[in-house]
Design a protein around this motif. Structure first.
Motif, mmCIF file in Angstrom:
data_model
loop_
_atom_site.group_PDB
_atom_site.id
_atom_site.type_symbol
_atom_site.label_atom_id
_atom_site.label_comp_id
_atom_site.label_asym_id
_atom_site.label_seq_id
_atom_site.Cartn_x
_atom_site.Cartn_y
_atom_site.Cartn_z
ATOM 1 N N LYS A 53 -5.311 42.945 49.436
ATOM 2 C CA LYS A 53 -4.467 44.005 48.886
ATOM 3 C C LYS A 53 -3.936 44.909 49.990
ATOM 4 O O LYS A 53 -2.778 45.353 49.946
ATOM 5 N N LYS A 56 -1.108 43.103 51.791
ATOM 6 C CA LYS A 56 0.101 43.091 50.960
ATOM 7 C C LYS A 56 0.781 44.451 50.968
ATOM 8 O O LYS A 56 2.011 44.544 51.014
ATOM 9 N N ARG A 60 4.507 45.037 52.308
ATOM 10 C CA ARG A 60 5.498 45.636 51.413
ATOM 11 C C ARG A 60 6.130 46.876 52.050
ATOM 12 O O ARG A 60 7.349 47.067 52.001
#
Length: 395
Positions: A53, A56, A60
């Motif tokens: 997570k 990511k 992002r």
């Protein structure tokens, strides 16, 4: 002036670390913005899922920001968790105390010192301790956070007073291993710090973020009970209710010790962390965990499927199949839901004081969730009408 955004993953200490970077940038004259030029992503590495997570989130942010600073536990993890990300991603592998100054220095100040930044509207997290010197066999935190160390009591108490003056109704004392707090020069342990922080003029509610069972002793229990501002809630990690698994984990207590030390706090709302699928956990051991969680009166359980962490004793061990971990996680969460609803039901027809921390929602004195129609930031007296899936509905 540079605009920035801050995102954090993980525990309450991660929350504090992220906002210390935020405060450093604001003090240097920069400002937060939804459409920011730079992003700070404070990461977590307690499980494989947390690392995924975190990566990511960094990837992002790299697509929409000129520069991204990856900070926190994940940034200090050995290996290549953030390798291959775009060139505008900077991994800041530094101790938490050093990170705000590093990021602020890299961004660059503009010579305008601004007022203190509030942490949020109603609740402030004050870090009093960092690091851990008790290396459990599965835990990567000592490797990425370092050894236990504490802030001076005077600095902690001054920050608590400052947060209250800013308008925060509740202060949460946080740390990686909170019970290890010591200011030896001034004669402070956690119990004394609780008493004095709790006596801060204007403070309405004081809470501990998490504490190990070995540190729940008579002295701390007395401080929690004697301090009127202390919330009747305590988060105490269990991890497993089986003595064999606890020994394999390198924990320093038995299931019986866990029960005995919590007994004087049976009227508190007791919440916990549990790991499922540890390599030595069979079905019998798991059932013992269910049994101990019930006997201890635990309500909300944060359930973590075991995942091997690099650099730990059990880094090469992961023998419980994923489906078994999922099944055991579901059973523990079902127990948690049942226990929460049972406690919430005791609030029906009774009064409580709720701190409204977001529109339509808040937490009672024991950190039970309430659905309440009142302004954010207010402490309101309510009476329980009925229990819903999300908490207690106020009359």
């Amino acid at each position: 002036m540079t605009t920035f955004s801050v995102e954090f993953l993980g525990c309450k200490v991660s929350h504090v670390d992220a906002h210390e970077v935020r405060e450093a940038l604001i003090a240097d004259g920069h400002s937060e913005s939804a459409d920011a030029e730079i992003a700070i992503v404070n990461t977590c590495c307690v499980t494989n899922e947390a690392v995924a997570k975190s990566r990511k989130a960094a990837a992002r942010a790299a697509r929409s920001h000129r520069r991204v600073y990856v900070t926190g536990c994940g940034a200090n993890l050995a290996g290549s968790a953030f390798a291959g990300l775009p060139d505008n991603v900077v991994v800041v592998a530094r101790r938490s105390e050093e990170t705000p100054a590093y990021v602020a220095g890299d961004v660059g100040g503009i010579g305008c010192v601004q007022a203190d930044a509030r942490l949020d509207r109603v609740r402030a997290f004050v870090k009093v301790q960092d690091g851990c010197s008790f290396s459990c066999n599965f835990c990567v935190i000592p490797l990425v956070r370092g050894a236990s160390r504490s802030r001076r009591a005077a600095a902690v108490l001054a920050e608590v007073a400052r947060r209250v003056a800013q308008g925060h109704r509740e202060v949460v004392l946080t740390g990686i291993n909170l019970g290890c707090y010591r200011d030896r020069e001034e004669g402070y342990d956690l119990a004394r710090l609780v008493r004095e922080a709790g006596a801060t003029p204007g403070l309405r509610r004081l809470r501990l973020s998490s504490i190990e069972i070995n540190h729940v002793d008579d002295k701390l229990v007395a401080a929690l009970r004697d301090t009127p501002t202390v919330s009747r809630h305590l988060h105490v990690p269990l991890q497993s209710g089986d003595d064999g698994v606890l020994r394999a984990m390198g924990r320093r207590y038995s299931a019986a010790t866990f029960l005995r030390r919590l007994a004087p706090l049976e009227d508190f709302n007791l919440t916990s962390d549990v790991i499922v699928g540890f390599p030595t956990e069979d079905e019998r051991a798991f059932r013992r965990t269910l049994h101990i969680a019930r006997d201890a009166g635990l309500t909300k359980l944060h359930v973590f499927p075991y995942s091997p962490r690099p650099g730990t004793v059990t880094a090469r061990e992961d023998s419980v199949p994923p489906q078994v971990k999922r099944d055991r996680s579901a059973r523990l969460r079902a127990l948690s839901d049942e226990s929460c609803r049972r406690r919430w039901a005791t609030k029906v027809g009774r009064d409580d004081v709720v701190l409204v921390d977001r529109p339509g929602r808040g937490f009672g004195d024991d950190y039970s969730p309430w659905l309440v129609d009142a302004p954010v930031g207010e402490l309101v007296r309510v009476r329980g009408a009925r229990v819903t899936e999300e908490g207690i509905l106020a009359a």
